[in-house]
Design a protein around this motif. Sequence first.
Motif, mmCIF file in Angstrom:
data_model
loop_
_atom_site.group_PDB
_atom_site.id
_atom_site.type_symbol
_atom_site.label_atom_id
_atom_site.label_comp_id
_atom_site.label_asym_id
_atom_site.label_seq_id
_atom_site.Cartn_x
_atom_site.Cartn_y
_atom_site.Cartn_z
ATOM 1 N N THR A 156 6.218 1.352 6.810
ATOM 2 C CA THR A 156 7.305 2.310 6.601
ATOM 3 C C THR A 156 6.689 3.627 6.158
ATOM 4 O OG1 THR A 156 7.645 1.630 4.284
ATOM 5 C CG2 THR A 156 8.938 0.504 5.962
ATOM 6 N N VAL A 157 7.238 4.715 6.655
ATOM 7 C CA VAL A 157 6.739 6.049 6.316
ATOM 8 C C VAL A 157 7.905 6.883 5.789
ATOM 9 C CG1 VAL A 157 4.814 6.007 7.923
ATOM 10 C CG2 VAL A 157 7.049 6.843 8.702
ATOM 11 N N ARG A 158 7.578 8.021 5.168
ATOM 12 C CA ARG A 158 8.635 8.806 4.538
ATOM 13 C C ARG A 158 9.105 9.990 5.384
ATOM 14 N NH1 ARG A 158 4.741 11.116 -0.247
ATOM 15 N NH2 ARG A 158 3.636 12.666 0.987
ATOM 16 N N LEU A 185 2.329 -4.600 3.450
ATOM 17 C CA LEU A 185 3.419 -3.675 3.746
ATOM 18 C C LEU A 185 2.983 -2.273 3.344
ATOM 19 C CD1 LEU A 185 6.355 -2.751 4.323
ATOM 20 C CD2 LEU A 185 6.922 -3.472 1.981
ATOM 21 N N VAL A 186 2.947 -1.355 4.303
ATOM 22 C CA VAL A 186 2.728 0.062 4.002
ATOM 23 C C VAL A 186 4.067 0.635 3.565
ATOM 24 C CG1 VAL A 186 2.044 2.302 4.939
ATOM 25 C CG2 VAL A 186 0.815 0.227 5.616
ATOM 26 N N TYR A 187 4.123 1.138 2.329
ATOM 27 C CA TYR A 187 5.390 1.424 1.661
ATOM 28 C C TYR A 187 5.644 2.937 1.589
ATOM 29 C CZ TYR A 187 9.075 0.337 -1.819
ATOM 30 O OH TYR A 187 10.262 0.173 -2.496
ATOM 31 N N SER A 188 6.495 3.428 2.477
ATOM 32 C CA SER A 188 6.971 4.821 2.448
ATOM 33 C C SER A 188 5.851 5.839 2.244
ATOM 34 C CB SER A 188 8.025 4.994 1.349
ATOM 35 O OG SER A 188 9.226 4.392 1.714
ATOM 36 N N ILE A 248 11.001 4.661 9.675
ATOM 37 C CA ILE A 248 11.107 5.865 8.850
ATOM 38 C C ILE A 248 12.039 5.561 7.681
ATOM 39 C CG2 ILE A 248 11.745 8.294 8.768
ATOM 40 C CD1 ILE A 248 11.217 8.425 11.767
ATOM 41 N N ALA A 249 11.502 5.561 6.483
ATOM 42 C CA ALA A 249 12.285 5.335 5.270
ATOM 43 C C ALA A 249 12.407 6.683 4.545
ATOM 44 C CB ALA A 249 11.634 4.264 4.400
ATOM 45 N N ALA A 250 12.103 6.716 3.270
ATOM 46 C CA ALA A 250 12.119 7.961 2.490
ATOM 47 C C ALA A 250 11.266 7.729 1.258
ATOM 48 C CB ALA A 250 13.540 8.349 2.110
ATOM 49 N N ASP A 251 10.895 8.817 0.596
ATOM 50 C CA ASP A 251 10.050 8.697 -0.592
ATOM 51 C C ASP A 251 10.708 7.797 -1.634
ATOM 52 O OD1 ASP A 251 9.004 9.653 -3.382
ATOM 53 O OD2 ASP A 251 7.571 10.424 -1.930
ATOM 54 N N PRO A 252 9.941 6.878 -2.254
ATOM 55 C CA PRO A 252 10.524 5.938 -3.217
ATOM 56 C C PRO A 252 11.264 6.597 -4.378
ATOM 57 C CG PRO A 252 8.284 5.291 -2.653
ATOM 58 C CD PRO A 252 8.502 6.632 -2.039
ATOM 59 N N VAL A 253 10.858 7.800 -4.773
ATOM 60 C CA VAL A 253 11.471 8.453 -5.934
ATOM 61 C C VAL A 253 12.938 8.781 -5.662
ATOM 62 C CG1 VAL A 253 11.332 10.453 -7.488
ATOM 63 C CG2 VAL A 253 9.249 9.314 -6.728
ATOM 64 N N LEU A 254 13.313 8.935 -4.409
ATOM 65 C CA LEU A 254 14.705 9.216 -4.081
ATOM 66 C C LEU A 254 15.627 8.058 -4.448
ATOM 67 C CD1 LEU A 254 13.887 10.930 -0.735
ATOM 68 C CD2 LEU A 254 15.365 11.982 -2.456
ATOM 69 N N ALA A 255 15.072 6.853 -4.578
ATOM 70 C CA ALA A 255 15.888 5.684 -4.912
ATOM 71 C C ALA A 255 15.968 5.434 -6.414
ATOM 72 C CB ALA A 255 15.321 4.437 -4.221
ATOM 73 N N TYR A 256 15.266 6.226 -7.216
ATOM 74 C CA TYR A 256 15.191 5.953 -8.649
ATOM 75 C C TYR A 256 16.552 6.154 -9.314
ATOM 76 C CZ TYR A 256 13.603 6.104 -13.500
ATOM 77 O OH TYR A 256 13.440 5.865 -14.832
ATOM 78 N N SER A 301 0.859 -1.179 0.000
ATOM 79 C CA SER A 301 0.000 0.000 0.000
ATOM 80 C C SER A 301 0.898 1.231 0.000
ATOM 81 C CB SER A 301 -0.903 0.008 1.235
ATOM 82 O OG SER A 301 -1.698 1.183 1.262
ATOM 83 N N GLY A 302 0.903 1.937 -1.125
ATOM 84 C CA GLY A 302 1.751 3.132 -1.205
ATOM 85 C C GLY A 302 2.569 3.151 -2.464
#
Length: 358
Positions: free
Chosen positions: A138-140, A109-112, A159-167, A76-77
């Motif tokens: 996981t939250v951003r 899994l709640v994803y960032s 606490i993770a980070a926005d998925p776009v940061l890993a692109y 979810s996310g």
Amino acid sequence: MMRITLSGYYGFNNAGDDAVCESIIAALAKEMPEADLTLLSNAPADSRARFGVEAVNRWQVRGVLGALLKSDLLISGGGSLLQDVTSKRGFIYYLAVIALARLCRVPVLVYSQGVGPLTDGLNRRLTAAVLNRTQAITVRDRTSRLLLKEMGVRVPVLIAADPVLAYEGTGGRPVRTLLAQAGIYEADKLVICAPRPWQGVDRVKAFSEGLDVLARQGYKVALLPMQPEADMALCQAIAGHMTERAYVLEGDYPLNELFSLMKAADLVIAMRLHALIIGAVCDCALLGLPYDPKVTAFMQRVGGGELLPLEKMTPSSLADGAQAALAKGACAPKRVATLKGLAHLPAALAKKIIKGRQ
């Protein structure tokens, strides 16, 4: 075969959420090349073509249930799915998908995600009840984690980070081509502005006159509608009211081309969160215009740029904020690198959950 269903704001022609989707797919492919992914999408055919994975209509219960029953995991996310300010209907939808997955005994899994604002007491209680049945969250940003704990969520929240940061994607059309299609043939000094309508307030004057100041200083000014259905009319109005020349980036840009455009920019001025995120990765100076706490949370976490509250935005404050951001320059490389690393965490956690189930 690992099978994963992804639930998010997919198939709505929103560049930010499409960027999130593409980044999650890329991160999962890196961790689990063998995984078979299915999107719950508003436009399944478009999503299949854009992302190269299976997609089903998010509004058809039979299709959603069929995808979940075959899945080893529901993700979810990411994005801001669990909030009741811009869409109460959407908030209920995303909780319902999580609840349905758990009824089907599918791990979640709640994803960032960026959680909140949640203004209604019942919505807070519903969120806590549903999320307490998930396997991992996981939250951003820290604000989202604090809100979940305050609401009574007992599942550990990372606490993770926005998925776009890993692109890490490359390719796409050359940036010269992208700019030329908008009429920009020389862009030694480029400002990209990504506004959005908000609360029915007319901000055309503030944007147009503030951006005119930058244009008179030799910057090419390009307006980027991240969600064309919502933003295009505003971008065109701002360009039309400027006395200096401005350009509207009207193309349909996949994520790798959005990165190419941002890499050509000196400054990103944005209400749209993912314009700022991509700008940070691309070493742009940033001026954030927070219409939502998520914009402030990201700017504080990345440790750079300038913030200008919307209620204080005037032509002069916009121009002054832009100058301050340019003087400050790009965000701290170590901060950006740390966030990039954290953005990979949820995909690794997804693999761990599935392996533990098999």
